[in-house]
Design a protein around this motif. Sequence first.
Motif, PDB file in Angstrom:
ATOM      1  N   GLY A  83       0.856  -1.184   0.000  1.00 37.39           N
ATOM      2  CA  GLY A  83       0.000   0.000   0.000  1.00 37.39           C
ATOM      3  C   GLY A  83       0.889   1.229   0.000  1.00 37.39           C
ATOM      4  O   GLY A  83       2.106   1.136   0.089  1.00 37.39           O
ATOM      5  N   THR A  84       0.271   2.383  -0.093  1.00 34.40           N
ATOM      6  CA  THR A  84       1.019   3.635  -0.139  1.00 34.40           C
ATOM      7  C   THR A  84       1.026   4.279   1.240  1.00 34.40           C
ATOM      8  O   THR A  84      -0.042   4.555   1.799  1.00 34.40           O
ATOM      9  N   VAL A  85       2.214   4.488   1.774  1.00 36.17           N
ATOM     10  CA  VAL A  85       2.353   5.107   3.088  1.00 36.17           C
ATOM     11  C   VAL A  85       1.641   6.460   3.073  1.00 36.17           C
ATOM     12  O   VAL A  85       1.781   7.235   2.140  1.00 36.17           O
ATOM     13  N   GLY A  86       0.886   6.715   4.127  1.00 37.47           N
ATOM     14  CA  GLY A  86       0.127   7.949   4.232  1.00 37.47           C
ATOM     15  C   GLY A  86      -1.343   7.745   3.912  1.00 37.47           C
ATOM     16  O   GLY A  86      -2.187   8.490   4.387  1.00 37.47           O
ATOM     17  N   PHE A  87      -1.642   6.720   3.114  1.00 36.47           N
ATOM     18  CA  PHE A  87      -3.027   6.457   2.728  1.00 36.47           C
ATOM     19  C   PHE A  87      -3.470   5.035   3.075  1.00 36.47           C
ATOM     20  O   PHE A  87      -4.649   4.771   3.203  1.00 36.47           O
ATOM     21  N   ALA A  88      -2.534   4.120   3.217  1.00 36.75           N
ATOM     22  CA  ALA A  88      -2.861   2.718   3.478  1.00 36.75           C
ATOM     23  C   ALA A  88      -3.341   2.525   4.914  1.00 36.75           C
ATOM     24  O   ALA A  88      -2.857   3.171   5.837  1.00 36.75           O
ATOM     25  N   ALA A  89      -4.270   1.612   5.078  1.00 33.53           N
ATOM     26  CA  ALA A  89      -4.792   1.270   6.398  1.00 33.53           C
ATOM     27  C   ALA A  89      -3.751   0.474   7.178  1.00 33.53           C
ATOM     28  O   ALA A  89      -2.891  -0.189   6.583  1.00 33.53           O
ATOM     29  N   PRO A  90      -3.815   0.527   8.510  1.00 34.87           N
ATOM     30  CA  PRO A  90      -2.825  -0.184   9.335  1.00 34.87           C
ATOM     31  C   PRO A  90      -2.679  -1.667   9.004  1.00 34.87           C
ATOM     32  O   PRO A  90      -1.567  -2.186   8.995  1.00 34.87           O
ATOM     33  N   GLU A  91      -3.780  -2.340   8.703  1.00 33.64           N
ATOM     34  CA  GLU A  91      -3.695  -3.772   8.432  1.00 33.64           C
ATOM     35  C   GLU A  91      -2.891  -4.097   7.180  1.00 33.64           C
ATOM     36  O   GLU A  91      -2.435  -5.218   7.007  1.00 33.64           O
ATOM     37  N   GLN A  92      -2.689  -3.102   6.310  1.00 37.25           N
ATOM     38  CA  GLN A  92      -1.907  -3.344   5.108  1.00 37.25           C
ATOM     39  C   GLN A  92      -0.418  -3.475   5.416  1.00 37.25           C
ATOM     40  O   GLN A  92       0.327  -4.037   4.616  1.00 37.25           O
ATOM     41  N   PHE A  93       0.021  -2.978   6.562  1.00 38.19           N
ATOM     42  CA  PHE A  93       1.432  -3.070   6.934  1.00 38.19           C
ATOM     43  C   PHE A  93       1.645  -4.000   8.116  1.00 38.19           C
ATOM     44  O   PHE A  93       2.767  -4.251   8.523  1.00 38.19           O
ATOM     45  N   GLU A  94       0.557  -4.474   8.674  1.00 40.73           N
ATOM     46  CA  GLU A  94       0.630  -5.461   9.738  1.00 40.73           C
ATOM     47  C   GLU A  94       0.297  -6.801   9.111  1.00 40.73           C
ATOM     48  O   GLU A  94      -0.119  -6.877   7.972  1.00 40.73           O
ATOM     49  N   LYS A  95       0.433  -7.825   9.824  1.00 41.70           N
ATOM     50  CA  LYS A  95       0.171  -9.144   9.259  1.00 41.70           C
ATOM     51  C   LYS A  95      -1.301  -9.528   9.451  1.00 41.70           C
ATOM     52  O   LYS A  95      -1.624 -10.509  10.109  1.00 41.70           O
ATOM     53  N   ARG A  96      -2.178  -8.691   8.844  1.00 40.72           N
ATOM     54  CA  ARG A  96      -3.618  -8.938   8.897  1.00 40.72           C
ATOM     55  C   ARG A  96      -4.193  -8.854   7.485  1.00 40.72           C
ATOM     56  O   ARG A  96      -3.557  -8.335   6.579  1.00 40.72           O
TER      57      ARG A  96
END
Length: 149
Positions: A83-96
């Motif tokens: 995802g794009t940092v600044g716009f992506a939801a937290p789950e996109q960078f977590e393992k969810r």
Amino acid sequence: MASPYSKLFENRTKPFSQLFVLDLAIQLTEILEYLHAQKPAIIYRDLKPGNLMLTKDGRLKLIDFGIARRYDVHKVKDTLQIGTVGFAAPEQFEKRQSDTRTDLFSLGSLMYFFLSGGKFVYITQKPLRTFRKGLSRDVAKIIHQLVQA
């Protein structure tokens, strides 16, 4: 070749008007409603200024479905954290796993960005009305609810 109407959203440092952003948000919710109503739902996962294009008649187009995916209820996480940092939801960078709420978070982040003159909700950690004193309480509340993790 990119349309000159896609450039409207990129590298913007001045805030858009509340009315303009609300119009964009309504058009985006219609697009997301269509995608999320598919069986299985399509999760776009990359709402950002560079993926929006405005036609001459003011219609919003969502472009670049490169990281969109179909929702799979049986998965507990996505195969890639993307995802794009600044716009992506937290789950996109977590393992969810991302789901329809992922796109709603990104919608709120995008609205925040456009109304604040290019500030990111995750970085500033401040209410939008800090930057936009005349902003409607209802609009600020909607955006706040959209970006709750």
